[in-house]
Enzyme design. Structure first.
Site, short mmCIF file in Angstrom:
data_model
loop_
_atom_site.label_atom_id
_atom_site.label_comp_id
_atom_site.label_asym_id
_atom_site.label_seq_id
_atom_site.Cartn_x
_atom_site.Cartn_y
_atom_site.Cartn_z
N HIS A 511 0.83 -1.20 0.00
CA HIS A 511 0.00 0.00 0.00
C HIS A 511 0.87 1.26 0.00
O HIS A 511 0.73 2.13 -0.85
CB HIS A 511 -0.91 -0.03 1.23
CG HIS A 511 -1.74 1.20 1.41
ND1 HIS A 511 -3.09 1.23 1.16
CD2 HIS A 511 -1.42 2.45 1.81
CE1 HIS A 511 -3.56 2.45 1.39
NE2 HIS A 511 -2.55 3.21 1.80
N GLU A 512 1.76 1.34 0.96
CA GLU A 512 2.60 2.55 1.07
C GLU A 512 3.48 2.69 -0.16
O GLU A 512 3.76 3.80 -0.62
CB GLU A 512 3.46 2.50 2.34
CG GLU A 512 2.67 2.47 3.64
CD GLU A 512 1.65 3.59 3.73
OE1 GLU A 512 1.86 4.64 3.11
OE2 GLU A 512 0.63 3.40 4.42
N HIS A 515 1.71 4.52 -2.83
CA HIS A 515 1.83 5.98 -2.73
C HIS A 515 3.18 6.43 -3.30
O HIS A 515 3.27 7.44 -4.01
CB HIS A 515 1.77 6.43 -1.27
CG HIS A 515 0.41 6.37 -0.64
ND1 HIS A 515 -0.68 7.02 -1.16
CD2 HIS A 515 -0.03 5.77 0.51
CE1 HIS A 515 -1.74 6.82 -0.37
NE2 HIS A 515 -1.36 6.06 0.64
N HIS A 518 3.11 6.40 -6.98
CA HIS A 518 2.30 7.52 -7.45
C HIS A 518 3.17 8.78 -7.54
O HIS A 518 3.14 9.51 -8.52
CB HIS A 518 1.13 7.72 -6.47
CG HIS A 518 0.05 8.64 -6.95
ND1 HIS A 518 -0.98 9.05 -6.14
CD2 HIS A 518 -0.16 9.25 -8.14
CE1 HIS A 518 -1.79 9.85 -6.82
NE2 HIS A 518 -1.31 9.99 -8.04
ZN LIG Z 1 -2.53 5.26 2.14
#
Ligand SMILES: [Zn+2]
Length: 725
Positions: A511-512, A515, A518
């Site tokens: 998940h991290e 980011h 992104h």
């Molecule tokens: Zn998050």
């Protein structure tokens, strides 16, 4: 730079910190006077440009806490002077001399604020905290001076309303819209008296946010459960015992074991400890952070924050703080966000009833004459998982080594984004645990950015996991590459031994890293619309999407290898993981949604005086909260919501984004190449990951998927019945 970018930066600690905790954009100051530097003393290292390789790197090795206050003050003064020059420009306002000029300004403050954010979230020592508390209101006041600069706003407004605007690029038009909207939302159009009151409110809030965060940190540091003897360790796996022994050493309690008051320590303890009395003790300690009626109690602070937020919203012409916050989101209104949450709540609660019945049956079989309580949930859920799915988290964990999984996420980044990660050691770090990788294009070798990884828990580090951008990608004047970091709180194991992590923690890592990707994929011109600077209820979409690559066979076969034998995880175990993928989803959804709904209701409650404990109890009773579950973040420790504005009336964002996530994941499932389909991956990069905030997210999503998202995929992903349309 303007408030906008500023809030991006300081907010990047926040925004980006998107995940489990939010660090407030806080700041601080020293209690001591800023000593005038002796003549020969070196200049403040925070104020200079970043030098060295990779377009310059943060001088983490030269930072001292006493540098922060003078550096922030000098950088704010410099930025105000720059803004003043722009506001007083005798030439008629144009995009270039106003918006682009603002984008160019504030570079020093960007750099100082970025390092300040790192200390605030990961190095919040006793000497740093007073600095943070002193600087928070000063930074708020500084932001208001910019948004309340009437000459500046008139220029922005003129550019925004000019017929010339249609000749700008779409990115420039959106940037002009963003500046105009942000200034209006910050109060550029209210009268002088209201502006003055707003500024006072913002400074008071900044101080309250800082205190709120510091109080939670204090309870996490100062309170812990000491395990005295072997009997207290019953049920705990070896890795947990080792972590608890190391934590005890850290507290000068050699020969004992300590369970720290943080999620990463408490949740495994609640899962495995056979000692119901100790589980209850640890659970009570954890859920009462910030709620102990002592010097670190947050209830009065919450009342004040809610009152000030409601007053500010009224001054700005909004019905409530929630209406103000949601205007600039995909959801647009609190009603639409609530509508989504209320659609998911009943099936989630129904699932909890089934989960509790299963657990009650297991407890009954064991002869335990108990009613499942919140401190029993994780413990019995684990037993049901074994009984129903023949799945033991400890068995899975043997295959989940932190270092191998890190290689796994690098591999995924190579497949989907064509990125290559190479470790570098010529970059200063702020703590010896931090490691750095250079990211390049796998084909051309072009430099993309740097990725810092700070994996372990330590005193003064905010709990949870998050991403942070130290520098945003941009190229409207010079080409600047990004620097991003991932932060986690793994409990360090014994030296030399591989650190094994849970399936949930592995999911969080992906998940991290989503980011981070992104941020790294950003391909825009202007820093204010770069990388993860997107709407709050959109920012979790790229990160939640990346979670879907962990369970792919390609990752598991290569990187989920046994820590002793090196054998890949057996297919039978993978199948069992898959079968159990929606197991305990009732619990997960309810603990999250209850927090999100209470957050929204608190901020819709308007200007009545709120007693947080009473409000929380009543809201949960009205919702029909199952008594076996507690909110994931009870109000007095809800950092997302009360350590800054970032996720206030915005915790629903994770669910909102997950509608997109689940729907986008199905786009991969439906493609010939599955999760590694190159065509879908290309669309994902082009329409979602690389565009930052240069396009409206709803349009970006449509460009990726060919249609708007539907809720059905979310319900399937969580194992809930799909609504009939
Ligand atoms: Zn998050």
């Amino acid at each position: 730079m303007t408030l906008m970018r500023n809030s991006l930066i300081l907010a990047s600690a926040i925004a980006i910190a998107a995940c489990t905790t939010t660090k407030t954009d806080v700041n601080m100051t020293t209690a001591t006077e800023p000593t005038p530097a002796p003549a020969a003393a070196p200049a403040n290292p925070l104020l200079g440009p970043w030098t060295g390789n990779y377009g310059g790197i943060p001088p983490f090795d030269q930072v001292k806490v006493e540098h922060f206050k003078p550096a922030l003050e000098a950088a704010m003064a410099e930025n105000l002077a720059e803004v003043d020059t722009i506001a007083k420009d005798p030439a008629p306002p144009t995009f270039e001399n106003t918006i682009a000029a603002l984008e160019k300004s504030g570079r020093t403050l960007d750099r100082v604020g970025s390092i300040f954010g790192v200390w605030s979230s990961t190095m919040s020592t006793d000497d740093f905290q007073p600095v943070e508390l002193e600087m928070a209101p000063k930074l708020a006041e500084f932001s208001d001076k910019i948004t309340q600069n009437e000459a500046l706003f008139r220029r922005i407004e003129a550019v925004y309303n000019s017929p010339e605007k249609s000749k700008l690029t779409p990115e420039q038009q959106r940037l002009a819209w963003l500046y105009y909207t942000n200034f209006v939302r910050a109060g550029s159009r209210v009268d002088t008296a209201a502006k003055a009151r707003m500024s006072t409110i913002n400074q008071q809030l900044a101080e309250l946010y800082t205190k709120f965060g510091q109080n939670v940190l204090a309870d996490e540091k100062d309170r812990y459960v000491v395990l005295e003897s072997e009997a207290d360790l019953a049920g705990l796996p070896q890795s947990l015992r080792a972590g608890a022994a190391a934590a005890a050493e850290g507290k000068s309690l050699p020969g004992k074991w300590v369970i720290s008051n943080t999620r990463s320590a408490i949740e495994p303890f609640l899962t495995y400890s056979d000692r119901r009395d100790l589980r209850e003790k640890a659970w009570r300690m954890f859920v009462n952070r910030g709620d102990n009626g002592d010097a670190h109690d947050n209830n009065a602070i919450i009342t004040d924050i809610l009152r000030l937020r409601a007053e500010r919203a009224k001054l700005l012409g909004y019905a409530t703080h929630a209406h103000w916050r949601l205007e600039n989101t995909m959801a647009k209104t609190p009603e639409r966000a609530l509508e989504l949450m209320e659609a998911v709540w009943p099936p989630a609660v129904a699932r909890v009833r089934e989960e509790v019945a299963d657990m009650q049956a297991v407890a009954g079989k064991e002869g335990a004459k108990i009613k499942i309580e919140p401190w029993d949930y994780r413990y019995y859920a684990e037993k049901v998982r074994k009984a129903k799915y023949d799945l033991d988290q400890n068995e899975v964990k043997q295959y989940l080594q932190l270092d191998k999984l890190r290689e796994g996420i690098f591999w995924v980044a190579g497949e989907l984004f064509n990125f290559k990660f190479t470790p570098v050691t010529n970059v200063p770090v702020y703590h010896p645990d931090v490691r750095v990788w250079e990211v390049t294009d796998r084909t051309t070798g072009r430099h993309i950015g740097l990725w810092y990884f700070d994996p372990y828990a330590r005193a003064g580090k905010q709990s949870g996991a998050w991403m942070n951008a130290y520098r945003n990608q941009q190229r409207f004047d010079t080409d600047i590459t990004t620097i991003v970091s991932n932060n986690a709180n793994f409990v360090k194991g014994a030296p030399g031994e591989p650190l094994l992590i849970s399936w949930d923690d592995a999911t969080t890592m992906f998940h991290e890293f989503g980011h981070a990707l992104h941020g790294l994929s950003s391909n825009v011109n202007y820093p204010s619309v770069s990388g993860t600077a997107v709407f709050r209820d959109y920012v979790e979409f790229p990160s939640q999407l990346l979670e879907h690559w962990l369970p792919t066979p390609e990752v598991l076969q290569r990187f989920a290898v046994h820590y002793k034998t090196g054998e890949p995880i057996p297919q039978s175990l993978v199948d069992r993981i898959k079968r159990a993928s929606t197991f305990n989803e009732g619990f997960r959804t309810v603990e999250y949604l209850s927090s999100a709904i209470v957050d929204m209701r608190l901020h819709l409650a308007g200007d009545q005086k709120i007693d947080p404990d009473a409000f929380e109890r009543q809201a949960l009773a009205e919702l029909g909260m199952p008594s076996e579950i507690v909110m994931r973040h009870r109000t007095p420790q809800f950092l997302h919501v009360f350590a800054g504005d970032g996720y206030s009336a915005g915790y629903y964002s994770y669910l909102w984004s997950d509608v997109l996530t689940a729907d986008a994941a199905e786009a991969f499932q439906e493609a010939p190449g599955g999760f590694y389909d190159s065509e879908v991956a290309k669309k994902l990069r082009q329409s979602i990951f690389s565009v930052g905030n240069t396009v409206d997210p709803a349009e970006g999503y449509r460009a990726f998927r060919g249609r708007d998202p539907k809720i059905d995929a979310l319900m399937r992903k969580r194992g809930f019945p799909v609504p009939t349309h």
